[in-house]
Scaffold this motif. Structure first.
Motif, PDB file in Angstrom:
ATOM      1  N   GLN A  23       0.837  -1.204   0.000  1.00  0.00           N
ATOM      2  CA  GLN A  23       0.000   0.000   0.000  1.00  0.00           C
ATOM      3  C   GLN A  23       0.868   1.248   0.000  1.00  0.00           C
ATOM      4  O   GLN A  23       0.593   2.199  -0.714  1.00  0.00           O
ATOM      5  N   THR A  47      -8.923  -2.227   5.712  1.00  0.00           N
ATOM      6  CA  THR A  47      -8.717  -1.031   4.904  1.00  0.00           C
ATOM      7  C   THR A  47      -9.914  -0.120   5.036  1.00  0.00           C
ATOM      8  O   THR A  47     -11.049  -0.567   5.080  1.00  0.00           O
ATOM      9  N   ALA A  49     -12.654   2.227   3.816  1.00  0.00           N
ATOM     10  CA  ALA A  49     -13.358   2.281   2.532  1.00  0.00           C
ATOM     11  C   ALA A  49     -13.142   3.645   1.876  1.00  0.00           C
ATOM     12  O   ALA A  49     -13.323   4.680   2.498  1.00  0.00           O
ATOM     13  N   GLU A  53     -16.230   3.207  -2.908  1.00  0.00           N
ATOM     14  CA  GLU A  53     -15.742   1.838  -3.029  1.00  0.00           C
ATOM     15  C   GLU A  53     -16.687   0.888  -2.311  1.00  0.00           C
ATOM     16  O   GLU A  53     -17.059   1.123  -1.173  1.00  0.00           O
ATOM     17  N   GLU A  54     -17.048  -0.199  -2.996  1.00  0.00           N
ATOM     18  CA  GLU A  54     -17.999  -1.133  -2.395  1.00  0.00           C
ATOM     19  C   GLU A  54     -17.271  -2.187  -1.580  1.00  0.00           C
ATOM     20  O   GLU A  54     -16.175  -2.611  -1.937  1.00  0.00           O
ATOM     21  N   LEU A  55     -17.912  -2.588  -0.471  1.00  0.00           N
ATOM     22  CA  LEU A  55     -17.274  -3.541   0.445  1.00  0.00           C
ATOM     23  C   LEU A  55     -17.947  -4.904   0.414  1.00  0.00           C
ATOM     24  O   LEU A  55     -19.138  -5.015   0.137  1.00  0.00           O
ATOM     25  N   CYS A  56     -17.129  -5.906   0.706  1.00  0.00           N
ATOM     26  CA  CYS A  56     -17.632  -7.274   0.772  1.00  0.00           C
ATOM     27  C   CYS A  56     -18.659  -7.374   1.911  1.00  0.00           C
ATOM     28  O   CYS A  56     -18.397  -6.952   3.037  1.00  0.00           O
ATOM     29  N   ASP A  61     -13.962  -6.481   3.389  1.00  0.00           N
ATOM     30  CA  ASP A  61     -12.828  -6.208   2.502  1.00  0.00           C
ATOM     31  C   ASP A  61     -13.368  -5.526   1.235  1.00  0.00           C
ATOM     32  O   ASP A  61     -14.580  -5.445   1.034  1.00  0.00           O
ATOM     33  N   LYS A  62     -12.455  -5.092   0.413  1.00  0.00           N
ATOM     34  CA  LYS A  62     -12.877  -4.438  -0.825  1.00  0.00           C
ATOM     35  C   LYS A  62     -13.575  -5.458  -1.738  1.00  0.00           C
ATOM     36  O   LYS A  62     -12.998  -6.508  -2.055  1.00  0.00           O
ATOM     37  N   SER A  64     -15.018  -7.223  -5.039  1.00  0.00           N
ATOM     38  CA  SER A  64     -14.567  -7.262  -6.436  1.00  0.00           C
ATOM     39  C   SER A  64     -15.744  -7.433  -7.393  1.00  0.00           C
ATOM     40  O   SER A  64     -15.564  -7.517  -8.591  1.00  0.00           O
ATOM     41  N   CYS A  73     -15.744 -10.010  -1.751  1.00  0.00           N
ATOM     42  CA  CYS A  73     -14.347  -9.880  -2.170  1.00  0.00           C
ATOM     43  C   CYS A  73     -13.912 -11.176  -2.856  1.00  0.00           C
ATOM     44  O   CYS A  73     -14.640 -12.172  -2.835  1.00  0.00           O
TER      45      CYS A  73
END
Length: 303
Positions: A23, A47, A49, A53-56, A61-62, A64, A73
DNA sequence: TACGAAGATATGACCTCG
DNA sequence: CCGAGGTCATATCTTCGT
Protein backbone atom coordinates in the motif's frame (compact mmCIF):
# COMPACT_ATOMS: atom_id res chain seq x y z
CA UNK A 1 1.29 -1.58 16.89
CA UNK A 2 -1.42 -4.16 17.00
CA UNK A 3 -4.87 -4.86 15.67
CA UNK A 4 -7.58 -6.04 18.07
CA UNK A 5 -9.79 -8.65 16.46
CA UNK A 6 -13.50 -9.05 17.11
CA UNK A 7 -12.57 -11.81 19.59
CA UNK A 8 -10.43 -9.37 21.49
CA UNK A 9 -7.27 -11.09 20.30
CA UNK A 10 -4.19 -9.00 19.78
CA UNK A 11 -2.92 -9.56 16.28
CA UNK A 12 0.72 -8.84 15.60
CA UNK A 13 1.15 -5.94 13.26
CA UNK A 14 3.93 -7.79 11.46
CA UNK A 15 1.22 -9.96 9.98
CA UNK A 16 0.07 -7.01 8.03
CA UNK A 17 3.45 -5.74 6.90
CA UNK A 18 3.52 -7.30 3.47
CA UNK A 19 0.27 -5.67 2.51
CA UNK A 20 1.21 -2.43 4.22
CA UNK A 21 4.42 -2.25 2.22
CA UNK A 22 2.46 -2.74 -0.94
CA UNK A 23 0.00 0.00 0.00
CA UNK A 24 2.88 2.33 0.88
CA UNK A 25 4.57 1.68 -2.43
CA UNK A 26 1.30 2.35 -4.17
CA UNK A 27 0.89 5.69 -2.44
CA UNK A 28 4.52 6.80 -2.81
CA UNK A 29 4.99 5.78 -6.38
CA UNK A 30 1.83 4.69 -8.14
CA UNK A 31 3.58 4.22 -11.48
CA UNK A 32 6.32 1.92 -10.17
CA UNK A 33 4.25 -0.02 -7.69
CA UNK A 34 4.28 -3.79 -8.20
CA UNK A 35 1.78 -4.96 -10.77
CA UNK A 36 0.37 -7.45 -8.30
CA UNK A 37 -0.37 -7.38 -4.63
CA UNK A 38 1.83 -9.77 -2.68
CA UNK A 39 0.26 -13.16 -3.04
CA UNK A 40 -0.82 -14.92 0.09
CA UNK A 41 -0.63 -11.75 2.17
CA UNK A 42 -3.92 -12.66 3.68
CA UNK A 43 -3.53 -10.99 7.04
CA UNK A 44 -4.26 -7.45 6.25
CA UNK A 45 -5.26 -4.55 8.41
CA UNK A 46 -8.82 -3.53 7.71
CA UNK A 47 -8.72 -1.03 4.90
CA UNK A 48 -10.73 2.11 5.20
CA UNK A 49 -13.36 2.28 2.53
CA UNK A 50 -12.56 4.81 -0.09
CA UNK A 51 -15.48 6.98 -1.13
CA UNK A 52 -17.60 5.09 -3.61
CA UNK A 53 -15.74 1.84 -3.03
CA UNK A 54 -18.00 -1.13 -2.39
CA UNK A 55 -17.27 -3.54 0.44
CA UNK A 56 -17.63 -7.27 0.77
CA UNK A 57 -20.86 -8.02 2.61
CA UNK A 58 -19.20 -10.96 4.34
CA UNK A 59 -15.94 -9.54 5.71
CA UNK A 60 -15.83 -5.87 4.80
CA UNK A 61 -12.83 -6.21 2.50
CA UNK A 62 -12.88 -4.44 -0.83
CA UNK A 63 -15.53 -6.11 -2.98
CA UNK A 64 -14.57 -7.26 -6.44
CA UNK A 65 -18.12 -7.65 -7.70
CA UNK A 66 -21.18 -9.83 -7.37
CA UNK A 67 -20.30 -13.45 -6.80
CA UNK A 68 -22.90 -16.19 -6.43
CA UNK A 69 -25.60 -13.54 -6.04
CA UNK A 70 -23.85 -11.33 -3.47
CA UNK A 71 -21.36 -8.49 -3.34
CA UNK A 72 -18.13 -10.03 -2.05
CA UNK A 73 -14.35 -9.88 -2.17
CA UNK A 74 -12.18 -12.36 -4.08
CA UNK A 75 -11.33 -14.19 -0.86
CA UNK A 76 -14.93 -14.85 0.15
CA UNK A 77 -15.78 -15.77 -3.42
CA UNK A 78 -13.02 -18.38 -3.50
CA UNK A 79 -13.83 -19.58 0.00
CA UNK A 80 -17.52 -20.05 -0.89
CA UNK A 81 -16.72 -21.87 -4.13
CA UNK A 82 -14.28 -24.24 -2.42
CA UNK A 83 -16.65 -24.89 0.46
CA UNK A 84 -19.53 -25.78 -1.85
CA UNK A 85 -17.58 -27.87 -4.33
CA UNK A 86 -15.97 -29.83 -1.49
CA UNK A 87 -19.24 -30.06 0.47
CA UNK A 88 -17.18 -28.86 3.42
CA UNK A 89 -18.59 -29.11 6.93
CA UNK A 90 -16.96 -26.70 9.39
CA UNK A 91 -16.99 -26.48 13.15
CA UNK A 92 -16.95 -23.25 15.19
CA UNK A 93 -14.70 -23.20 18.24
CA UNK A 94 -16.17 -19.98 19.58
CA UNK A 95 -19.88 -20.72 20.03
CA UNK A 96 -21.03 -19.92 16.50
CA UNK A 97 -21.28 -16.21 17.22
CA UNK A 98 -18.16 -14.98 15.43
CA UNK A 99 -18.35 -11.52 13.97
CA UNK A 100 -16.74 -12.03 10.58
CA UNK A 101 -14.30 -9.34 9.58
CA UNK A 102 -11.06 -9.44 7.61
CA UNK A 103 -9.24 -11.09 10.49
CA UNK A 104 -11.94 -13.45 11.72
CA UNK A 105 -12.74 -14.69 8.22
CA UNK A 106 -9.67 -16.93 8.40
CA UNK A 107 -10.23 -17.90 12.02
CA UNK A 108 -13.71 -19.36 11.73
CA UNK A 109 -14.71 -21.09 8.52
CA UNK A 110 -18.06 -22.15 9.97
CA UNK A 111 -19.26 -18.62 10.73
CA UNK A 112 -17.77 -17.33 7.49
CA UNK A 113 -19.78 -19.83 5.47
CA UNK A 114 -22.86 -19.09 7.58
CA UNK A 115 -22.49 -15.41 6.81
CA UNK A 116 -21.98 -16.13 3.13
CA UNK A 117 -25.33 -17.91 3.13
CA UNK A 118 -26.96 -15.21 5.25
CA UNK A 119 -26.04 -12.39 2.93
CA UNK A 120 -27.51 -14.33 0.02
CA UNK A 121 -24.71 -16.29 -1.63
CA UNK A 122 -26.32 -19.20 -3.43
CA UNK A 123 -24.77 -22.66 -3.51
CA UNK A 124 -26.77 -23.66 -6.59
CA UNK A 125 -24.86 -21.06 -8.61
CA UNK A 126 -21.61 -22.92 -8.04
CA UNK A 127 -21.08 -25.18 -11.00
CA UNK A 128 -20.79 -28.80 -9.86
CA UNK A 129 -17.34 -30.31 -9.98
CA UNK A 130 -18.40 -32.97 -12.49
CA UNK A 131 -19.64 -30.31 -14.90
CA UNK A 132 -16.40 -28.36 -14.48
CA UNK A 133 -14.40 -31.46 -15.22
CA UNK A 134 -16.33 -32.08 -18.42
CA UNK A 135 -15.87 -28.47 -19.47
CA UNK A 136 -12.17 -28.70 -18.75
CA UNK A 137 -11.79 -31.85 -20.79
CA UNK A 138 -13.79 -30.37 -23.68
CA UNK A 139 -11.54 -27.34 -23.65
CA UNK A 140 -8.40 -29.48 -23.62
CA UNK A 141 -9.72 -31.53 -26.53
CA UNK A 142 -10.54 -28.37 -28.45
CA UNK A 143 -7.04 -27.00 -27.86
CA UNK A 144 -5.44 -30.27 -28.84
CA UNK A 145 -7.52 -30.47 -32.02
CA UNK A 146 -6.61 -26.99 -33.12
CA UNK A 147 -2.93 -27.67 -32.40
CA UNK A 148 -2.35 -30.89 -34.31
CA UNK A 149 -5.70 -31.83 -35.81
CA UNK A 150 -5.62 -35.08 -33.92
CA UNK A 151 -8.73 -36.14 -32.08
CA UNK A 152 -8.60 -37.23 -28.47
CA UNK A 153 -10.84 -39.97 -27.16
CA UNK A 154 -14.41 -39.00 -26.44
CA UNK A 155 -15.32 -38.15 -22.83
CA UNK A 156 -17.18 -41.43 -22.52
CA UNK A 157 -14.10 -43.44 -23.34
CA UNK A 158 -11.92 -41.36 -21.06
CA UNK A 159 -14.30 -42.15 -18.24
CA UNK A 160 -13.59 -45.83 -18.61
CA UNK A 161 -10.94 -47.48 -16.50
CA UNK A 162 -7.57 -47.21 -18.15
CA UNK A 163 -7.21 -50.93 -18.76
CA UNK A 164 -10.46 -50.90 -20.71
CA UNK A 165 -9.98 -47.60 -22.47
CA UNK A 166 -6.49 -48.38 -23.73
CA UNK A 167 -6.26 -50.42 -26.90
CA UNK A 168 -3.74 -53.20 -27.07
CA UNK A 169 -1.43 -51.45 -29.52
CA UNK A 170 -1.11 -48.44 -27.23
CA UNK A 171 -0.28 -50.68 -24.31
CA UNK A 172 2.32 -52.64 -26.24
CA UNK A 173 4.41 -49.52 -26.73
CA UNK A 174 5.28 -49.55 -23.02
CA UNK A 175 6.20 -53.24 -22.85
CA UNK A 176 9.60 -54.83 -22.91
CA UNK A 177 10.24 -57.02 -26.00
CA UNK A 178 10.32 -60.21 -23.92
CA UNK A 179 7.01 -59.29 -22.28
CA UNK A 180 5.41 -58.62 -25.67
CA UNK A 181 6.69 -61.98 -26.92
CA UNK A 182 5.34 -63.75 -23.86
CA UNK A 183 1.92 -62.16 -24.35
CA UNK A 184 1.82 -63.05 -28.05
CA UNK A 185 2.77 -66.67 -27.27
CA UNK A 186 0.03 -66.94 -24.64
CA UNK A 187 -2.48 -65.32 -27.01
CA UNK A 188 -1.68 -67.67 -29.89
CA UNK A 189 -1.83 -70.68 -27.55
CA UNK A 190 -5.23 -69.54 -26.33
CA UNK A 191 -6.47 -68.97 -29.90
CA UNK A 192 -5.33 -72.41 -31.07
CA UNK A 193 -6.99 -74.09 -28.10
CA UNK A 194 -10.12 -72.00 -28.71
CA UNK A 195 -10.39 -73.32 -32.30
CA UNK A 196 -10.32 -76.93 -31.10
CA UNK A 197 -12.81 -76.15 -28.34
CA UNK A 198 -15.22 -74.30 -30.67
CA UNK A 199 -15.27 -77.26 -33.05
CA UNK A 200 -16.01 -79.61 -30.16
CA UNK A 201 -18.73 -77.30 -28.83
CA UNK A 202 -20.30 -76.92 -32.27
CA UNK A 203 -20.49 -80.67 -32.69
CA UNK A 204 -22.01 -80.94 -29.22
CA UNK A 205 -24.68 -78.37 -30.16
CA UNK A 206 -25.43 -80.09 -33.49
CA UNK A 207 -25.72 -83.48 -31.75
CA UNK A 208 -27.99 -82.12 -29.08
CA UNK A 209 -30.09 -80.19 -31.61
CA UNK A 210 -31.29 -83.56 -32.86
CA UNK A 211 -32.06 -84.49 -29.29
CA UNK A 212 -35.55 -84.03 -27.90
CA UNK A 213 -34.36 -81.37 -25.43
CA UNK A 214 -31.77 -79.60 -27.56
CA UNK A 215 -30.41 -76.09 -27.25
CA UNK A 216 -33.65 -74.42 -28.29
CA UNK A 217 -35.35 -76.06 -25.35
CA UNK A 218 -32.60 -74.92 -23.05
CA UNK A 219 -33.17 -71.33 -24.04
CA UNK A 220 -36.87 -71.62 -23.45
CA UNK A 221 -36.72 -73.11 -19.98
CA UNK A 222 -35.58 -71.47 -16.84
CA UNK A 223 -32.42 -72.59 -15.13
CA UNK A 224 -34.05 -74.69 -12.46
CA UNK A 225 -33.37 -78.19 -11.27
CA UNK A 226 -36.87 -79.52 -10.69
CA UNK A 227 -38.18 -80.20 -14.21
CA UNK A 228 -36.99 -83.34 -15.88
CA UNK A 229 -36.47 -81.76 -19.34
CA UNK A 230 -33.91 -79.51 -17.78
CA UNK A 231 -31.83 -82.47 -16.73
CA UNK A 232 -30.76 -82.89 -20.35
CA UNK A 233 -30.07 -79.17 -20.50
CA UNK A 234 -27.88 -79.62 -17.46
CA UNK A 235 -26.22 -82.60 -19.06
CA UNK A 236 -25.37 -80.45 -22.07
CA UNK A 237 -24.22 -77.61 -19.82
CA UNK A 238 -22.03 -80.05 -17.91
CA UNK A 239 -20.49 -81.30 -21.16
CA UNK A 240 -19.81 -77.73 -22.25
CA UNK A 241 -18.25 -76.98 -18.87
CA UNK A 242 -16.00 -80.03 -19.24
CA UNK A 243 -14.95 -78.71 -22.65
CA UNK A 244 -14.19 -75.33 -21.07
CA UNK A 245 -12.15 -77.02 -18.36
CA UNK A 246 -10.23 -79.00 -20.97
CA UNK A 247 -9.66 -75.77 -22.87
CA UNK A 248 -8.22 -74.12 -19.76
CA UNK A 249 -6.09 -77.20 -19.08
CA UNK A 250 -4.75 -77.08 -22.65
CA UNK A 251 -3.84 -73.38 -22.41
CA UNK A 252 -2.14 -73.74 -19.04
CA UNK A 253 -0.23 -76.83 -20.23
CA UNK A 254 1.23 -74.88 -23.15
CA UNK A 255 2.15 -71.78 -21.14
CA UNK A 256 5.83 -70.87 -21.49
CA UNK A 257 7.79 -72.38 -18.64
CA UNK A 258 4.96 -74.58 -17.38
CA UNK A 259 6.53 -77.77 -18.76
CA UNK A 260 9.69 -77.06 -16.76
CA UNK A 261 7.79 -77.52 -13.49
CA UNK A 262 7.74 -80.90 -11.80
CA UNK A 263 4.67 -83.09 -12.22
CA UNK A 264 3.46 -82.50 -8.64
CA UNK A 265 3.67 -78.67 -8.95
CA UNK A 266 1.88 -78.74 -12.30
CA UNK A 267 -0.92 -80.82 -10.83
CA UNK A 268 -1.29 -78.51 -7.79
CA UNK A 269 -1.30 -75.38 -9.92
CA UNK A 270 -3.89 -76.80 -12.31
CA UNK A 271 -6.10 -77.98 -9.49
CA UNK A 272 -5.85 -74.78 -7.47
CA UNK A 273 -6.51 -72.38 -10.30
CA UNK A 274 -9.08 -74.18 -12.44
CA UNK A 275 -12.15 -73.14 -10.46
CA UNK A 276 -11.16 -69.46 -10.40
CA UNK A 277 -10.32 -69.48 -14.11
CA UNK A 278 -13.62 -71.15 -14.96
CA UNK A 279 -15.49 -68.59 -12.85
CA UNK A 280 -13.70 -65.75 -14.64
CA UNK A 281 -14.42 -67.27 -18.03
CA UNK A 282 -18.09 -67.71 -17.10
CA UNK A 283 -18.25 -64.07 -15.99
CA UNK A 284 -16.86 -63.04 -19.38
CA UNK A 285 -19.44 -65.12 -21.19
CA UNK A 286 -22.37 -63.81 -19.16
CA UNK A 287 -24.47 -61.13 -20.83
CA UNK A 288 -25.86 -58.88 -18.09
CA UNK A 289 -28.42 -57.17 -20.34
CA UNK A 290 -29.79 -60.45 -21.74
CA UNK A 291 -29.23 -62.29 -18.45
CA UNK A 292 -27.88 -65.31 -20.22
CA UNK A 293 -24.70 -67.31 -20.53
CA UNK A 294 -23.18 -67.94 -23.93
CA UNK A 295 -21.44 -71.28 -24.27
CA UNK A 296 -20.42 -72.52 -27.71
CA UNK A 297 -23.31 -71.70 -30.04
CA UNK A 298 -25.85 -71.85 -27.25
CA UNK A 299 -27.51 -69.40 -24.98
CA UNK A 300 -28.50 -70.29 -21.41
CA UNK A 301 -30.99 -67.97 -19.81
CA UNK A 302 -31.33 -67.49 -16.03
CA UNK A 303 -34.79 -66.49 -14.92
C1' DT B 1 7.75 -29.22 26.76
C1' DA B 2 9.93 -26.63 23.14
C1' DC B 3 11.63 -26.27 18.74
C1' DG B 4 12.39 -26.73 13.82
C1' DA B 5 11.82 -29.15 9.40
C1' DA B 6 8.84 -31.04 6.09
C1' DG B 7 4.63 -31.94 4.09
C1' DA B 8 -0.32 -30.95 3.60
C1' DT B 9 -3.87 -27.77 3.18
C1' DA B 10 -6.13 -23.19 2.84
C1' DT B 11 -6.11 -18.68 1.12
C1' DG B 12 -6.73 -14.98 -2.11
C1' DA B 13 -4.89 -11.99 -6.03
C1' DC B 14 -4.84 -12.36 -10.55
C1' DC B 15 -5.92 -14.76 -14.91
C1' DT B 16 -8.74 -16.76 -18.77
C1' DC B 17 -12.95 -17.50 -20.85
C1' DG B 18 -17.80 -17.29 -22.40
C1' DC C 1 -17.73 -5.45 -18.87
C1' DC C 2 -19.27 -9.09 -15.74
C1' DG C 3 -18.94 -13.15 -13.28
C1' DA C 4 -17.93 -17.93 -13.65
C1' DG C 5 -13.74 -21.36 -12.67
C1' DG C 6 -8.51 -21.93 -12.84
C1' DT C 7 -3.82 -21.01 -11.27
C1' DC C 8 -0.27 -20.72 -8.11
C1' DA C 9 2.69 -18.11 -4.62
C1' DT C 10 2.26 -17.71 -0.02
C1' DA C 11 0.37 -18.39 4.72
C1' DT C 12 -0.97 -21.51 8.02
C1' DC C 13 -1.67 -25.91 10.06
C1' DT C 14 -0.20 -30.62 11.20
C1' DT C 15 2.93 -34.16 12.00
C1' DC C 16 7.14 -35.95 13.40
C1' DG C 17 11.81 -36.25 15.01
C1' DT C 18 15.13 -34.33 18.22
Amino acid sequence: LKYISSLGEEVKWSHYLAQERYQEQLVQNPTQAPARKPRGSKCRAPTLALPGEELCLVCGDKASGYHYNALTCEGCKGFFRRSITRRAVYYCKFGQTCDIDMYMRRKCQHCRLEKCMRIGMRAELVIPEEQCRMKREAKLRQRSNTRDGAELPSPSSSDLPSQVACDSTAVEHDLLPETSELISRITSTSQQAALIRDEAMASLSVNSATHEHGPIFVQKYSFKMQSSPCSSAFQQLAELTILEAQHVHEIVRQLPGFSRLCEEDRRILQKASKTEILMLRSARKYDVAERCLYLGHDRYSFR
